[in-house]
Design a protein around this motif. Structure first.
Motif, PDB file in Angstrom:
ATOM      1  N   VAL A 230       0.839  -1.204   0.000  1.00 49.24           N
ATOM      2  CA  VAL A 230       0.000   0.000   0.000  1.00 49.24           C
ATOM      3  C   VAL A 230       0.874   1.254   0.000  1.00 49.24           C
ATOM      4  CG1 VAL A 230      -1.642   1.348   1.367  1.00 49.24           C
ATOM      5  CG2 VAL A 230      -1.970  -1.108   1.094  1.00 49.24           C
ATOM      6  N   GLU A 231       1.928   1.223   0.792  1.00 46.92           N
ATOM      7  CA  GLU A 231       2.838   2.371   0.861  1.00 46.92           C
ATOM      8  C   GLU A 231       3.472   2.646  -0.493  1.00 46.92           C
ATOM      9  OE1 GLU A 231       7.053   2.479   2.734  1.00 46.92           O
ATOM     10  OE2 GLU A 231       5.663   3.037   4.348  1.00 46.92           O
ATOM     11  N   GLN A 232       3.887   1.583  -1.162  1.00 47.62           N
ATOM     12  CA  GLN A 232       4.490   1.752  -2.490  1.00 47.62           C
ATOM     13  C   GLN A 232       3.475   2.269  -3.499  1.00 47.62           C
ATOM     14  OE1 GLN A 232       7.996   1.189  -2.876  1.00 47.62           O
ATOM     15  NE2 GLN A 232       7.549   1.234  -0.678  1.00 47.62           N
ATOM     16  N   ALA A 233       2.259   1.768  -3.432  1.00 51.41           N
ATOM     17  CA  ALA A 233       1.211   2.214  -4.351  1.00 51.41           C
ATOM     18  C   ALA A 233       0.895   3.688  -4.133  1.00 51.41           C
ATOM     19  CB  ALA A 233      -0.043   1.364  -4.166  1.00 51.41           C
ATOM     20  N   ASN A 234       0.883   4.119  -2.884  1.00 54.08           N
ATOM     21  CA  ASN A 234       0.603   5.529  -2.588  1.00 54.08           C
ATOM     22  C   ASN A 234       1.674   6.453  -3.146  1.00 54.08           C
ATOM     23  OD1 ASN A 234      -1.752   4.870  -1.238  1.00 54.08           O
ATOM     24  ND2 ASN A 234      -0.800   4.847   0.785  1.00 54.08           N
ATOM     25  N   GLU A 235       2.865   5.905  -3.343  1.00 56.22           N
ATOM     26  CA  GLU A 235       3.959   6.688  -3.916  1.00 56.22           C
ATOM     27  C   GLU A 235       4.114   6.421  -5.410  1.00 56.22           C
ATOM     28  OE1 GLU A 235       7.474   5.888  -1.674  1.00 56.22           O
ATOM     29  OE2 GLU A 235       6.606   6.584   0.218  1.00 56.22           O
ATOM     30  N   SER A 236       3.083   5.739  -5.971  1.00 60.48           N
ATOM     31  CA  SER A 236       3.047   5.445  -7.415  1.00 60.48           C
ATOM     32  C   SER A 236       4.239   4.628  -7.877  1.00 60.48           C
ATOM     33  CB  SER A 236       2.967   6.759  -8.219  1.00 60.48           C
ATOM     34  OG  SER A 236       1.809   7.485  -7.870  1.00 60.48           O
ATOM     35  N   LYS A 237       4.702   3.739  -7.005  1.00 54.14           N
ATOM     36  CA  LYS A 237       5.813   2.855  -7.359  1.00 54.14           C
ATOM     37  C   LYS A 237       5.270   1.525  -7.842  1.00 54.14           C
ATOM     38  CE  LYS A 237       9.124   4.931  -4.160  1.00 54.14           C
ATOM     39  NZ  LYS A 237      10.027   4.696  -2.998  1.00 54.14           N
ATOM     40  N   LYS A 238       5.914   0.964  -8.848  1.00 57.98           N
ATOM     41  CA  LYS A 238       5.471  -0.290  -9.436  1.00 57.98           C
ATOM     42  C   LYS A 238       5.792  -1.460  -8.502  1.00 57.98           C
ATOM     43  CE  LYS A 238       5.831  -3.124 -13.621  1.00 57.98           C
ATOM     44  NZ  LYS A 238       6.492  -3.283 -14.937  1.00 57.98           N
ATOM     45  N   ILE A 239       4.830  -2.365  -8.363  1.00 55.48           N
ATOM     46  CA  ILE A 239       4.990  -3.539  -7.509  1.00 55.48           C
ATOM     47  C   ILE A 239       4.941  -4.800  -8.366  1.00 55.48           C
ATOM     48  CG2 ILE A 239       4.040  -4.851  -5.562  1.00 55.48           C
ATOM     49  CD1 ILE A 239       5.071  -2.119  -4.800  1.00 55.48           C
ATOM     50  N   ASP A 240       5.885  -5.689  -8.147  1.00 60.24           N
ATOM     51  CA  ASP A 240       5.865  -6.980  -8.829  1.00 60.24           C
ATOM     52  C   ASP A 240       5.089  -7.950  -7.948  1.00 60.24           C
ATOM     53  OD1 ASP A 240       6.460  -9.574  -9.839  1.00 60.24           O
ATOM     54  OD2 ASP A 240       8.255  -8.783 -10.824  1.00 60.24           O
ATOM     55  N   ALA A 241       3.826  -8.205  -8.305  1.00 54.88           N
ATOM     56  CA  ALA A 241       2.941  -9.026  -7.468  1.00 54.88           C
ATOM     57  C   ALA A 241       3.470 -10.441  -7.295  1.00 54.88           C
ATOM     58  CB  ALA A 241       1.537  -9.054  -8.074  1.00 54.88           C
ATOM     59  N   ALA A 242       4.083 -10.990  -8.333  1.00 52.33           N
ATOM     60  CA  ALA A 242       4.588 -12.365  -8.259  1.00 52.33           C
ATOM     61  C   ALA A 242       5.709 -12.471  -7.230  1.00 52.33           C
ATOM     62  CB  ALA A 242       5.071 -12.821  -9.625  1.00 52.33           C
ATOM     63  N   LEU A 243       6.583 -11.470  -7.191  1.00 54.28           N
ATOM     64  CA  LEU A 243       7.699 -11.505  -6.247  1.00 54.28           C
ATOM     65  C   LEU A 243       7.207 -11.347  -4.803  1.00 54.28           C
ATOM     66  CD1 LEU A 243      10.552  -9.480  -8.007  1.00 54.28           C
ATOM     67  CD2 LEU A 243      10.165 -11.941  -7.955  1.00 54.28           C
ATOM     68  N   THR A 244       6.243 -10.467  -4.588  1.00 55.01           N
ATOM     69  CA  THR A 244       5.727 -10.290  -3.228  1.00 55.01           C
ATOM     70  C   THR A 244       4.969 -11.531  -2.770  1.00 55.01           C
ATOM     71  OG1 THR A 244       3.769  -9.151  -4.116  1.00 55.01           O
ATOM     72  CG2 THR A 244       5.606  -7.778  -3.366  1.00 55.01           C
ATOM     73  N   GLU A 245       4.335 -12.226  -3.703  1.00 53.95           N
ATOM     74  CA  GLU A 245       3.644 -13.470  -3.361  1.00 53.95           C
ATOM     75  C   GLU A 245       4.641 -14.530  -2.902  1.00 53.95           C
ATOM     76  OE1 GLU A 245       0.622 -16.424  -3.002  1.00 53.95           O
ATOM     77  OE2 GLU A 245       0.539 -14.234  -3.127  1.00 53.95           O
ATOM     78  N   ILE A 246       5.726 -14.681  -3.639  1.00 56.65           N
ATOM     79  CA  ILE A 246       6.746 -15.659  -3.278  1.00 56.65           C
ATOM     80  C   ILE A 246       7.426 -15.282  -1.962  1.00 56.65           C
ATOM     81  CG2 ILE A 246       9.072 -16.446  -3.904  1.00 56.65           C
ATOM     82  CD1 ILE A 246       8.150 -16.785  -6.726  1.00 56.65           C
ATOM     83  N   MET A 247       7.681 -13.985  -1.784  1.00 58.65           N
ATOM     84  CA  MET A 247       8.403 -13.532  -0.604  1.00 58.65           C
ATOM     85  C   MET A 247       7.714 -13.943   0.695  1.00 58.65           C
ATOM     86  SD  MET A 247       9.745  -9.683   0.329  1.00 58.65           S
ATOM     87  CE  MET A 247       8.196  -8.971  -0.201  1.00 58.65           C
ATOM     88  N   GLN A 248       6.391 -13.988   0.693  1.00 54.67           N
ATOM     89  CA  GLN A 248       5.654 -14.360   1.901  1.00 54.67           C
ATOM     90  C   GLN A 248       6.047 -15.743   2.414  1.00 54.67           C
ATOM     91  OE1 GLN A 248       1.308 -13.135   1.952  1.00 54.67           O
ATOM     92  NE2 GLN A 248       1.712 -13.073  -0.237  1.00 54.67           N
ATOM     93  N   TYR A 249       6.469 -16.612   1.512  1.00 51.89           N
ATOM     94  CA  TYR A 249       6.814 -17.990   1.872  1.00 51.89           C
ATOM     95  C   TYR A 249       8.298 -18.173   2.193  1.00 51.89           C
ATOM     96  CZ  TYR A 249       2.186 -19.380   0.250  1.00 51.89           C
ATOM     97  OH  TYR A 249       0.820 -19.521   0.108  1.00 51.89           O
ATOM     98  N   LEU A 250       9.069 -17.104   2.039  1.00 47.98           N
ATOM     99  CA  LEU A 250      10.510 -17.213   2.251  1.00 47.98           C
ATOM    100  C   LEU A 250      10.948 -16.643   3.588  1.00 47.98           C
ATOM    101  CD1 LEU A 250      11.772 -16.184  -1.308  1.00 47.98           C
ATOM    102  CD2 LEU A 250      11.397 -18.491  -0.411  1.00 47.98           C
ATOM    103  N   VAL A 251      10.043 -15.959   4.284  1.00 47.93           N
ATOM    104  CA  VAL A 251      10.385 -15.306   5.546  1.00 47.93           C
ATOM    105  C   VAL A 251       9.699 -16.043   6.693  1.00 47.93           C
ATOM    106  CG1 VAL A 251      10.340 -13.169   6.860  1.00 47.93           C
ATOM    107  CG2 VAL A 251      10.588 -13.094   4.364  1.00 47.93           C
ATOM    108  N   GLY A 252      10.488 -16.631   7.568  1.00 51.31           N
ATOM    109  CA  GLY A 252       9.913 -17.388   8.670  1.00 51.31           C
ATOM    110  C   GLY A 252       9.556 -16.554   9.878  1.00 51.31           C
ATOM    111  N   ASP A 253      10.168 -15.369  10.018  1.00 45.77           N
ATOM    112  CA  ASP A 253       9.939 -14.541  11.192  1.00 45.77           C
ATOM    113  C   ASP A 253       9.631 -13.119  10.757  1.00 45.77           C
ATOM    114  OD1 ASP A 253       9.861 -13.281  13.621  1.00 45.77           O
ATOM    115  OD2 ASP A 253      11.869 -13.887  14.265  1.00 45.77           O
TER     116      ASP A 253
END
Length: 332
Positions: A230-253
């Motif tokens: 949301v913060e990135q979108a408010n600053e009109s920055k492009k988000i790679d949805a596929a990368l953020t989806e994968i990232m959720q599964y790579l961070v244990g804490d």
């Protein structure tokens, strides 16, 4: 200067709640002291505080971990989860939910968990953020069931006209639904064989990319990433949805996540070869932890089987703001 993700208003509120958790943990009384007739004001104050503490503790009820989609398999072995009924001020907050905003719906469900759920590892207080995102909706349903009386704790689901397996049958109009009727989805065998019971994750061994460690996303991880998006979108920055989806599964804490670390992780993912990205993307699809969104029930008309989608006809708000019909004979 911008605040880091973990310094948001939500985080401040949740920090206060976690401090309350620590204060509310029951203590073992080993010394009753001496009985005195000349009690002081301090004695009375201590007694009042103890009575108040015991009263607060009485509100919470431990729930078995196997009633959650995760089955408790991704929490430490000594994890204890307890819930209490929602209070009026919490229901008022939840009632402001924006049904058309997916993030607000998720945030309101998370809010209810943050207020009504306690997590302990043995006697050490934990955070609701450590809970899996997949367990959130079931916890909310169980909180609802503690909040309302028997006649209002269940949800009436409408039965579609063609729900019965028997051709031409007209099934009942509604079925009664509660959390005990849920069926859970399970990880596929291809990923399940890599389950690490010690580290509570999946350590997938590959020929070309070594060991790929995957964690079913926690509430903390998904919330921080969602707020960052949301913060990135408010600053009109492009988000790679596929990368953020994968990232959720790579961070244990979730505690290691903030704006800087998210950028670093995305930068690392951007360097992955196509083959590794495709493999991990398909692997996280196999981490299929959640609930089935259909119920199988007996048709009251013919005795056959009916299939009913799990929906909230009056919106998520109806989880804690019952409809008029739920009040039965309350109206004169």
């Amino acid at each position: 200067m911008k605040k880091e993700m973990n310094e948001s208003y939500e985080d401040q509120v949740l920090k206060e709640f976690e401090e309350t958790q620590a204060q509310d943990e029951p203590k073992t009384i080993t010394d009753l002291g001496n009985i005195r007739d000349n009690k002081s004001e301090e004695d009375d104050k201590y007694l009042d505080e103890e009575l108040s503490r015991v009263g607060r503790l009485r509100d919470f009820h431990n729930i078995p971990l196997d009633c959650l989609p995760s089955l408790g398999r991704f929490y430490p072995d000594n994890t204890r989860i307890s819930i209490r009924a929602a209070r009026v001020d919490e229901i008022r907050e939840f009632s402001a939910i924006d049904e058309n905003d997916i993030k607000d719906v998720t945030d309101k469900l998370t809010y209810m968990v943050s207020q009504c759920v306690k997590v302990y590892y043995g006697n050490v207080p934990g955070s609701y953020r450590d809970l899996l995102a997949a367990d959130r909706i079931v916890l909310v349903l169980k909180i609802r069931e503690l909040t309302f009386l028997d006649g209002m704790s269940s949800i009436k689901l409408p039965v579609p006209a063609n729900a019965c397996e028997t051709a031409g049958c007209k099934p009942q109009d509604t079925i009664i639904f509660n959390s005990t009727k849920l069926n859970f989805t399970t990880p596929a065998p291809e990923i399940e064989k890599y389950y690490d019971s010690v580290n509570k994750c999946y350590n997938v061994r590959t020929k070309s990319f070594g060991v790929i460690t995957l964690f079913p996303p926690s509430i903390g991880v998904t919330s921080i990433i969602s707020n960052w998006i949301v913060e990135q979108a408010n600053e009109s920055k492009k988000i790679d949805a596929a990368l953020t989806e994968i990232m959720q599964y790579l961070v244990g804490d979730w505690r290691r996540l903030n704006s800087k670390s998210i950028f670093n992780i995305i930068g690392e993912l951007s360097t992955w070869p196509t083959e590794k990205f495709a493999l991990v993307f398909r692997l996280i699809e196999k981490v299929n932890i959640g609930i089935e969104f259909e119920l199988k029930e007996k048709c009251e008309t013919c005795g056959g089987e009916i299939t009913v989608p799990i929906t909230f006809p009056d919106g998520y708000k109806s989880l804690f703001i019952p409809t008029v019909s739920d009040f039965g004979d309350e109206l004169l």
